[in-house]
Design a protein around this motif. Structure first.
Motif, PDB file in Angstrom:
ATOM      1  N   PRO A 167       0.814  -1.215   0.000  1.00 11.74           N
ATOM      2  CA  PRO A 167       0.000   0.000   0.000  1.00 11.74           C
ATOM      3  C   PRO A 167       0.849   1.267   0.000  1.00 11.74           C
ATOM      4  N   SER A 168       0.223   2.367  -0.364  1.00 12.37           N
ATOM      5  CA  SER A 168       0.882   3.659  -0.375  1.00 12.37           C
ATOM      6  C   SER A 168       1.492   3.950   1.002  1.00 12.37           C
ATOM      7  N   GLY A 169       2.730   4.419   1.009  1.00 13.35           N
ATOM      8  CA  GLY A 169       3.379   4.786   2.270  1.00 13.35           C
ATOM      9  C   GLY A 169       4.096   3.640   2.976  1.00 13.35           C
ATOM     10  N   CYS A 170       4.101   2.436   2.380  1.00 14.37           N
ATOM     11  CA  CYS A 170       4.695   1.281   3.073  1.00 14.37           C
ATOM     12  C   CYS A 170       6.218   1.230   2.929  1.00 14.37           C
ATOM     13  N   ASP A 195      10.194   2.288 -11.292  1.00 13.26           N
ATOM     14  CA  ASP A 195       9.203   2.741 -10.314  1.00 13.26           C
ATOM     15  C   ASP A 195       7.891   3.006 -11.039  1.00 13.26           C
ATOM     16  N   GLU A 196       6.921   2.113 -10.885  1.00 12.27           N
ATOM     17  CA  GLU A 196       5.621   2.233 -11.553  1.00 12.27           C
ATOM     18  C   GLU A 196       5.780   2.534 -13.047  1.00 12.27           C
ATOM     19  N   THR A 221       5.440  -1.691  -8.193  1.00 13.25           N
ATOM     20  CA  THR A 221       4.198  -1.569  -8.952  1.00 13.25           C
ATOM     21  C   THR A 221       2.976  -1.721  -8.063  1.00 13.25           C
ATOM     22  N   HIS A 222       1.896  -1.069  -8.459  1.00 13.14           N
ATOM     23  CA  HIS A 222       0.593  -1.277  -7.826  1.00 13.14           C
ATOM     24  C   HIS A 222      -0.222  -2.271  -8.630  1.00 13.14           C
ATOM     25  N   GLY A 241       2.573   3.269 -14.921  1.00 13.30           N
ATOM     26  CA  GLY A 241       1.590   4.088 -14.200  1.00 13.30           C
ATOM     27  C   GLY A 241       0.920   5.166 -15.029  1.00 13.30           C
ATOM     28  N   GLN A 255       7.809   6.373 -13.526  1.00 18.76           N
ATOM     29  CA  GLN A 255       6.423   6.500 -13.971  1.00 18.76           C
ATOM     30  C   GLN A 255       6.248   7.673 -14.940  1.00 18.76           C
ATOM     31  N   LYS A 285       7.978   1.491  -0.341  1.00 17.40           N
ATOM     32  CA  LYS A 285       8.447   0.968  -1.637  1.00 17.40           C
ATOM     33  C   LYS A 285       9.469   1.894  -2.296  1.00 17.40           C
ATOM     34  N   SER A 286       9.125   3.168  -2.397  1.00 17.04           N
ATOM     35  CA  SER A 286      10.037   4.115  -3.067  1.00 17.04           C
ATOM     36  C   SER A 286      11.325   4.262  -2.275  1.00 17.04           C
TER      37      SER A 286
END
Ligand code: ADP
Ligand code: ADP
Length: 233
Positions: free
Chosen positions: A41-44, A168-169, A200-201, A172, A92, A46-47
């Motif tokens: 999820p966002s904020g976990c 990165d994505e 990726t999402h 996207g 992205q 990844k980046s």
């Protein structure tokens, strides 16, 4: 043979008033030639993880080895040198330079490496042909479709024959047709021997990876081997 090894990798961001733990002890091993997807999820984190694996940022704790060398405490200068010789980045938002043509954009990493003009011409042409954008060599990024821009960005990321591509994505900003095209190109590069690590999402993009690493709150919670992909090999 391991390309990447981390042990209890940590990253804290400290501002005036808040401390954020973005990575809370990540143990990750990536072999040469693997294609790994990082999801969550966002904020976990990844980046943050991708930035550290890409030597754009340094960890606050733990251990990080790249190609067998412990670079946990490497200086920015040492990290920049490793990046230049070993890494290619795909984003992205493509991140092409608007003032340069496709051909000039793709030539940039070779200019940093001091590659001769003749050798640059040869390698840039090969990279453009592999990505199917040779017919757009004199165009500027804004004159290209999103799919073409990402293909140009992948050509730039791979023109110096890096051992690792960090994405990165990468799909996207693309529609599904061009997204699949980009994933097919990343797969082709991976099959030719380049290690790929991709955030990726998109579950359908993750299907192209050998392994999916799921992050949650700065830690790896599950890792899944992509059975279909392993069975196919
Ligand atoms: P993801 O890519 O999974 O969305 P990030 O790695 O961007 O996650 O962020 C992980 C955590 O670290 C989040 O809580 C985010 O707000 C925080 N964070 C990321 N970058 C910074 C930064 N430069 N300064 C402070 N906090 C940051
Ligand atoms: P998009 O990403 O917008 O689909 P394409 O590059 O796939 O753009 O296609 C744009 C045009 O260029 C199409 O007419 C296509 O047939 C042509 N084209 C695509 N790849 C090549 C190539 N390698 N050489 C010559 N023409 C090409």
């Amino acid at each position: 043979e391991l390309l990447i090894e981390t042990k209890q990798l940590q990253k804290k961001y400290v501002t005036d008033t808040v401390e954020t733990t973005a990575l809370a002890g990540v143990d990750l091993r990536i072999a040469k030639g693997e294609f790994v997807a990082i999801m969550g999820p966002s904020g976990c984190g990844k980046s943050t993880l991708l930035n550290i694996l890409g030597l754009l940022d340094s960890p606050s704790g733990g251990m990080f080895k790249f190609q067998g060398e412990d670079i946990t405490h490497a200086s920015e200068r040492q990290r920049a040198k490793i990046r230049k010789h070993n890494l290619g980045f795909v984003f992205q938002s493509f991140n092409l330079i608007d003032e340069l043509t496709v051909e000039e954009n793709i030539a940039l990493p070779l200019a940093y490496l001091g590659v001769s003009k003749a050798e640059t011409e040869k390698r840039v042409t090969e990279a453009m042909e592999r990505m199917g954008i040779a017919h757009r060599r004199n165009h500027f990024p804004q004159q290209l479709s999103g799919g073409q821009q990402q293909r140009a960005a992948i050509a730039r990321a791979t023109v110096s024959s890096p051992s690792l591509i960090l994405a990165d994505e990468p799909t996207g900003n693309l529609d599904s047709v061009h997204g699949r095209e980009v994933m097919a190109l990343l797969t082709e590069l991976n099959e030719a021997g380049t290690t790929v690590v991709m955030v990726t999402h998109s579950p359908s993009d993750a299907e192209y990876a050998h392994r999916i690493v799921n992050l949650f709150d700065g830690q790896i919670v599950t890792e899944n081997l992509n059975v279909r992909k392993h069975a196919a090999e």
